[in-house]
Design a protein around this motif. Structure first.
Motif, PDB file in Angstrom:
ATOM      1  N   SER A 123       0.849  -1.206   0.000  1.00 41.04           N
ATOM      2  CA  SER A 123       0.000   0.000   0.000  1.00 41.04           C
ATOM      3  C   SER A 123       0.876   1.244   0.000  1.00 41.04           C
ATOM      4  CB  SER A 123      -0.880  -0.032   1.271  1.00 41.04           C
ATOM      5  OG  SER A 123      -1.631   1.150   1.423  1.00 41.04           O
ATOM      6  N   GLY A 126       5.073   2.330   0.379  1.00 38.47           N
ATOM      7  CA  GLY A 126       5.813   1.110   0.041  1.00 38.47           C
ATOM      8  C   GLY A 126       5.558   0.693  -1.402  1.00 38.47           C
ATOM      9  N   ASP A 175       4.769  -7.577   3.337  1.00 41.60           N
ATOM     10  CA  ASP A 175       3.663  -6.866   3.986  1.00 41.60           C
ATOM     11  C   ASP A 175       2.847  -7.899   4.753  1.00 41.60           C
ATOM     12  OD1 ASP A 175       2.235  -3.858   3.105  1.00 41.60           O
ATOM     13  OD2 ASP A 175       1.108  -5.237   4.372  1.00 41.60           O
ATOM     14  N   ASP A 218      -0.278  -7.670   4.643  1.00 43.37           N
ATOM     15  CA  ASP A 218      -1.469  -7.712   3.797  1.00 43.37           C
ATOM     16  C   ASP A 218      -1.127  -8.406   2.475  1.00 43.37           C
ATOM     17  OD1 ASP A 218      -3.572  -7.204   2.088  1.00 43.37           O
ATOM     18  OD2 ASP A 218      -3.421  -5.013   2.191  1.00 43.37           O
ATOM     19  N   VAL A 227       4.734 -10.944   5.804  1.00 50.16           N
ATOM     20  CA  VAL A 227       5.639 -10.724   6.943  1.00 50.16           C
ATOM     21  C   VAL A 227       4.979  -9.786   7.941  1.00 50.16           C
ATOM     22  CG1 VAL A 227       7.794  -9.550   7.606  1.00 50.16           C
ATOM     23  CG2 VAL A 227       7.779 -11.071   5.625  1.00 50.16           C
ATOM     24  N   VAL A 269       6.237  -7.458  10.590  1.00 43.72           N
ATOM     25  CA  VAL A 269       7.570  -6.948  10.952  1.00 43.72           C
ATOM     26  C   VAL A 269       7.808  -6.916  12.462  1.00 43.72           C
ATOM     27  CG1 VAL A 269       7.884  -5.571   8.841  1.00 43.72           C
ATOM     28  CG2 VAL A 269       6.830  -4.511  10.869  1.00 43.72           C
ATOM     29  N   VAL A 312       5.349  -2.653  15.672  1.00 48.99           N
ATOM     30  CA  VAL A 312       5.483  -2.482  14.214  1.00 48.99           C
ATOM     31  C   VAL A 312       6.497  -1.378  13.897  1.00 48.99           C
ATOM     32  CG1 VAL A 312       4.270  -1.911  12.066  1.00 48.99           C
ATOM     33  CG2 VAL A 312       3.090  -3.230  13.847  1.00 48.99           C
ATOM     34  N   THR A 330      11.601   4.528   7.444  1.00 45.85           N
ATOM     35  CA  THR A 330      10.575   5.571   7.370  1.00 45.85           C
ATOM     36  C   THR A 330      10.190   5.974   8.789  1.00 45.85           C
ATOM     37  OG1 THR A 330       9.734   4.582   5.334  1.00 45.85           O
ATOM     38  CG2 THR A 330       8.345   6.223   6.419  1.00 45.85           C
ATOM     39  N   TYR A 347       2.411   7.433  18.640  1.00 45.81           N
ATOM     40  CA  TYR A 347       3.039   7.479  17.300  1.00 45.81           C
ATOM     41  C   TYR A 347       4.344   8.281  17.354  1.00 45.81           C
ATOM     42  CZ  TYR A 347       3.299   8.034  12.184  1.00 45.81           C
ATOM     43  OH  TYR A 347       3.704   8.020  10.865  1.00 45.81           O
ATOM     44  N   ALA A 373       5.949  14.904   6.270  1.00 44.66           N
ATOM     45  CA  ALA A 373       4.713  15.340   6.926  1.00 44.66           C
ATOM     46  C   ALA A 373       3.576  14.522   6.309  1.00 44.66           C
ATOM     47  CB  ALA A 373       4.536  16.842   6.713  1.00 44.66           C
ATOM     48  N   GLY A 424      -2.980   4.898   3.009  1.00 42.59           N
ATOM     49  CA  GLY A 424      -3.950   4.207   3.848  1.00 42.59           C
ATOM     50  C   GLY A 424      -3.662   4.314   5.341  1.00 42.59           C
ATOM     51  N   ARG A 440      -6.974  -1.531  10.073  1.00 38.77           N
ATOM     52  CA  ARG A 440      -7.277  -2.704   9.228  1.00 38.77           C
ATOM     53  C   ARG A 440      -6.257  -3.820   9.437  1.00 38.77           C
ATOM     54  NH1 ARG A 440      -4.283   0.799   6.200  1.00 38.77           N
ATOM     55  NH2 ARG A 440      -3.021   0.071   4.428  1.00 38.77           N
ATOM     56  N   ASN A 441      -5.069  -3.450   9.901  1.00 41.80           N
ATOM     57  CA  ASN A 441      -4.004  -4.454  10.095  1.00 41.80           C
ATOM     58  C   ASN A 441      -3.738  -4.746  11.560  1.00 41.80           C
ATOM     59  OD1 ASN A 441      -3.194  -4.825   7.322  1.00 41.80           O
ATOM     60  ND2 ASN A 441      -2.517  -2.695   7.411  1.00 41.80           N
ATOM     61  N   ILE A 489      -4.233  14.170   6.289  1.00 42.87           N
ATOM     62  CA  ILE A 489      -3.699  13.256   5.270  1.00 42.87           C
ATOM     63  C   ILE A 489      -4.379  13.521   3.920  1.00 42.87           C
ATOM     64  CG2 ILE A 489      -3.763  10.813   4.572  1.00 42.87           C
ATOM     65  CD1 ILE A 489      -2.995  10.235   7.559  1.00 42.87           C
TER      66      ILE A 489
HETATM   67  N1  LIG Z   1       0.956   8.913   5.123  1.00 41.18           N
HETATM   68  C1  LIG Z   1       1.489   9.818   5.922  1.00 41.18           C
HETATM   69  O1  LIG Z   1       0.946  10.944   6.099  1.00 41.18           O
HETATM   70  C2  LIG Z   1       2.792   9.510   6.623  1.00 41.18           C
HETATM   71  C3  LIG Z   1       3.545  10.574   7.155  1.00 41.18           C
HETATM   72  C4  LIG Z   1       4.751  10.298   7.787  1.00 41.18           C
HETATM   73  C5  LIG Z   1       5.205   8.988   7.863  1.00 41.18           C
HETATM   74  N2  LIG Z   1       4.464   7.981   7.342  1.00 41.18           N
HETATM   75  C6  LIG Z   1       4.980   6.607   7.428  1.00 41.18           C
HETATM   76  O2  LIG Z   1       5.073   6.046   6.129  1.00 41.18           O
HETATM   77  C7  LIG Z   1       5.142   4.615   6.245  1.00 41.18           C
HETATM   78  C8  LIG Z   1       4.248   3.980   5.193  1.00 41.18           C
HETATM   79  O3  LIG Z   1       2.896   4.214   5.544  1.00 41.18           O
HETATM   80  P1  LIG Z   1       1.815   4.726   4.471  1.00 41.18           P
HETATM   81  O4  LIG Z   1       1.563   6.145   4.781  1.00 41.18           O
HETATM   82  O5  LIG Z   1       2.190   4.311   3.102  1.00 41.18           O
HETATM   83  O6  LIG Z   1       0.514   3.927   4.984  1.00 41.18           O
HETATM   84  P2  LIG Z   1      -0.231   2.644   4.390  1.00 41.18           P
HETATM   85  O7  LIG Z   1      -1.188   2.232   5.456  1.00 41.18           O
HETATM   86  O8  LIG Z   1      -0.767   2.952   3.039  1.00 41.18           O
HETATM   87  O9  LIG Z   1       0.942   1.584   4.249  1.00 41.18           O
HETATM   88  C9  LIG Z   1       1.502   0.931   5.372  1.00 41.18           C
HETATM   89  C10 LIG Z   1       1.731  -0.535   5.011  1.00 41.18           C
HETATM   90  O10 LIG Z   1       2.302  -1.194   6.157  1.00 41.18           O
HETATM   91  C11 LIG Z   1       1.696  -2.479   6.257  1.00 41.18           C
HETATM   92  N3  LIG Z   1       1.785  -3.008   7.617  1.00 41.18           N
HETATM   93  C12 LIG Z   1       1.059  -2.630   8.720  1.00 41.18           C
HETATM   94  N4  LIG Z   1       1.396  -3.396   9.772  1.00 41.18           N
HETATM   95  C13 LIG Z   1       2.353  -4.263   9.339  1.00 41.18           C
HETATM   96  C14 LIG Z   1       3.088  -5.290   9.973  1.00 41.18           C
HETATM   97  N5  LIG Z   1       2.899  -5.603  11.268  1.00 41.18           N
HETATM   98  N6  LIG Z   1       4.000  -5.969   9.237  1.00 41.18           N
HETATM   99  C15 LIG Z   1       4.176  -5.692   7.925  1.00 41.18           C
HETATM  100  N7  LIG Z   1       3.486  -4.732   7.265  1.00 41.18           N
HETATM  101  C16 LIG Z   1       2.586  -4.035   7.972  1.00 41.18           C
HETATM  102  C17 LIG Z   1       0.259  -2.247   5.808  1.00 41.18           C
HETATM  103  O11 LIG Z   1      -0.399  -3.448   5.437  1.00 41.18           O
HETATM  104  C18 LIG Z   1       0.441  -1.271   4.665  1.00 41.18           C
HETATM  105  O12 LIG Z   1       0.577  -1.953   3.437  1.00 41.18           O
HETATM  106  C19 LIG Z   1       4.758   4.300   7.698  1.00 41.18           C
HETATM  107  O13 LIG Z   1       5.919   3.979   8.437  1.00 41.18           O
HETATM  108  C20 LIG Z   1       4.140   5.606   8.184  1.00 41.18           C
HETATM  109  O14 LIG Z   1       4.242   5.749   9.588  1.00 41.18           O
HETATM  110  C21 LIG Z   1       3.267   8.208   6.716  1.00 41.18           C
END
Ligand SMILES: NC(=O)c1ccc[n+]([C@@H]2O[C@H](COP(=O)([O-])OP(=O)(O)OC[C@H]3O[C@@H](n4cnc5c(N)ncnc54)[C@H](O)[C@@H]3O)[C@@H](O)[C@H]2O)c1
Length: 275
Positions: free
Chosen positions: A16, A19, A37, A39, A60, A62, A111, A139, A154, A187, A192, A198-199, A222
């Motif tokens: 998602s 990633g 992932d 998922d 996986v 993590v 996680v 990240t 967080y 930021a 998602g 959901r996870n 977001i």
């Molecule tokens: N979107 C934002 O605004 C934002 C801002 C700053 C940092 N981040 C960071 O970016 C990274 C990616 O998140 P994103 O924004 O793409 O969200 P996302 O929810 O779209 O993607 C996160 C992915 O992590 C997977 N995941 C969740 N728990 C897991 C586990 N236990 N093991 C393996 N995979 C797992 C989910 O299935 C999902 O595919 C995260 O570390 C998030 O904290 C996001």
């Protein structure tokens, strides 16, 4: 690491958001991919978007070290090398610190923090042995450099990822290893992440009873994000090629980092980054 073509990238959270974009852009660079992932459906969708790329994937979690070890085995058994590790999987929880739950701490720290520790421990020893350039990107978030109201759990997790990456950098310098390190601190951007629940494992389901209002704020922020996941992935790969440690794609957000540092150095009480 300037040359990415034919090298091997490992991406957690590849099903998602960011990633998936990292997978697409690493594929466009001619890299071979190891995608992970929790998922499986999301993972399959990502791989289906990259029909011309050599890739493998694995379900996986993590937060479990044994699953990262199995991912490293898959990477080395398939491709014989690992060059670019993205510790990217992450989840978010909202609400005041005093009403956060033990389940939330265990889930988010498992996680966001232990997931990164496990990635480093499963891959870096083998990267050190393989004797080729490598790079580890974790990240974090702007929430790893500031303290955001309603995001205590967080923020603690993401501050941990920043200092963990800084320590890894120092340790690799002392070891004279040809392994770069970056910490990505974006930021808000649209993915998602607002639907992280959901996870969430059933056995860690107790949520902060006062979290709803903060979760709604995060969801709106977001949705309003100025940069896309594609933009963040592009800036990240530019950072890897330039061997840049701190990657802050949102230029305007640097002000809130400066404000926090100035509060600390001038002995002021904390200013909210939300204004
Ligand atoms: N979107 C934002 O605004 C934002 C801002 C700053 C940092 N981040 C960071 O970016 C990274 C990616 O998140 P994103 O924004 O793409 O969200 P996302 O929810 O779209 O993607 C996160 C992915 O992590 C997977 N995941 C969740 N728990 C897991 C586990 N236990 N093991 C393996 N995979 C797992 C989910 O299935 C999902 O595919 C995260 O570390 C998030 O904290 C996001």
């Amino acid at each position: 690491m300037q040359e990415l073509k034919n090298r091997v990238a490992i991406i957690t959270g590849a099903g998602s958001g960011l990633g998936r974009e990292l997978a697409k852009q690493c594929a466009a660079e001619g890299m071979k991919l190891v995608l992970a992932d929790v998922d499986e459906k999301g993972l399959a969708e990502t791989r289906a978007m990259l029909p011309d790329t050599e890739s493998v994937s694995r379900k996986v979690d993590v937060s479990k070290r044994s699953e990262l070890d199995a991912l490293a085995d898959l990477a080395y058994d398939t491709f014989g090398k690992a060059h670019l590790l993205f510790n990217n999987a992450g989840v978010a929880a909202s609400g005041p610190v005093w009403s956060s739950t033990a389940d939330e701490w265990e889930w988010v720290m498992g996680v966001n923090v232990m997931g990164v520790v496990h990635g480093i421990q499963a891959f870096v020893p083998r990267m050190l042995e393989q004797g080729e350039p490598a790079h580890v990107v974790s990240t974090a978030s702007l929430a790893g450099l500031t303290s955001v109201p309603g995001s205590g759990v967080y923020c603690v997790s993401k501050h941990s990822v920043v200092t963990l990456s800084e320590c890894l950098y120092h340790d690799l310098q002392i070891a004279k290893a040809d392994i770069g390190v970056s910490v990505l601190c974006p930021a808000f951007f649209k993915t998602g992440i607002a639907d992280s629940e959901r996870n969430r494992p059933q056995e860690l389901s107790a949520s902060n009873p006062e979290g709803k209002q903060f979760a709604e704020f995060v969801r709106a922020a977001i949705e309003a994000g100025k940069l896309s996941a594609e933009d963040i992935a592009r800036v990240t790969l530019e950072g890897v090629k330039a061997n840049r440690f701190y990657i802050l794609p949102h230029k305007g957000a640097r002000k809130s980092v400066e404000l926090r540092m100035t509060d600390i150095l001038e002995g002021r009480n904390p200013t909210s980054p939300l204004g």
